[in-house]
Design a protein around this motif. Structure first.
Motif, PDB file in Angstrom:
ATOM      1  N   UNK A  51       0.799  -1.223   0.000  1.00 10.02           N
ATOM      2  CA  UNK A  51       0.000   0.000   0.000  1.00 10.02           C
ATOM      3  C   UNK A  51       0.834   1.276   0.000  1.00 10.02           C
ATOM      4  N   UNK A  52       2.138   1.152  -0.228  1.00 15.31           N
ATOM      5  CA  UNK A  52       3.038   2.307  -0.162  1.00 15.31           C
ATOM      6  C   UNK A  52       2.641   3.409  -1.141  1.00 15.31           C
ATOM      7  N   UNK A  53       2.272   3.047  -2.346  1.00 14.78           N
ATOM      8  CA  UNK A  53       1.912   4.067  -3.339  1.00 14.78           C
ATOM      9  C   UNK A  53       0.654   4.825  -2.913  1.00 14.78           C
ATOM     10  N   UNK A  54      -0.333   4.109  -2.413  1.00 14.21           N
ATOM     11  CA  UNK A  54      -1.566   4.763  -1.967  1.00 14.21           C
ATOM     12  C   UNK A  54      -1.314   5.652  -0.749  1.00 14.21           C
ATOM     13  N   UNK A  55      -0.491   5.193   0.161  1.00 12.81           N
ATOM     14  CA  UNK A  55      -0.165   5.985   1.350  1.00 12.81           C
ATOM     15  C   UNK A  55       0.576   7.254   0.939  1.00 12.81           C
ATOM     16  N   UNK A  56       1.520   7.116   0.021  1.00 18.23           N
ATOM     17  CA  UNK A  56       2.261   8.286  -0.463  1.00 18.23           C
ATOM     18  C   UNK A  56       1.330   9.274  -1.153  1.00 18.23           C
ATOM     19  N   UNK A  61      -1.646  14.401  -0.938  1.00 18.96           N
ATOM     20  CA  UNK A  61      -2.912  15.125  -0.965  1.00 18.96           C
ATOM     21  C   UNK A  61      -3.083  15.958   0.305  1.00 18.96           C
ATOM     22  N   UNK A  62      -2.744  15.377   1.457  1.00 15.07           N
ATOM     23  CA  UNK A  62      -2.841  16.094   2.735  1.00 15.07           C
ATOM     24  C   UNK A  62      -1.904  17.302   2.723  1.00 15.07           C
ATOM     25  N   UNK A  63      -0.690  17.128   2.222  1.00 17.27           N
ATOM     26  CA  UNK A  63       0.261  18.243   2.150  1.00 17.27           C
ATOM     27  C   UNK A  63      -0.279  19.377   1.283  1.00 17.27           C
TER      28      UNK A  63
END
Length: 75
Positions: A51-56, A61-63
């Motif tokens: 899930x690394x790509x989705x987490x990144x 998006x949050x940033x």
């Protein structure tokens, strides 16, 4: 919790096994707990990897957009 148990053969460090027996440890339970901890850790590592790509993407998006509903936060 009732589980099906299966006999297995393992090769362990002799000194460690002797010490565990001298301390009255249940070798089977100790091995099972150690294997359970390793399985949990490996599942977690693989989940993070998968899930690394989705987490990144979410972190990016949050940033860019800030925390959703941030105006309602009390802290």
């Amino acid at each position: 919790m009732s589980t099906t148990r299966r006999a297995t053969s393992m090769t362990l460090d002799a000194a460690l096994l002797d010490e565990a027996r001298a301390l009255g440890l249940n070798i089977s339970r100790a091995a099972e707990e150690g294997i359970r901890a390793q399985v949990r850790a490996e599942r977690s590592r693989r989940w993070k990897e998968d899930n690394a790509a989705d987490i990144a993407a979410y972190n990016k998006w949050i940033e860019e957009n800030g925390v959703p509903l941030a105006r309602f936060r009390k802290f």
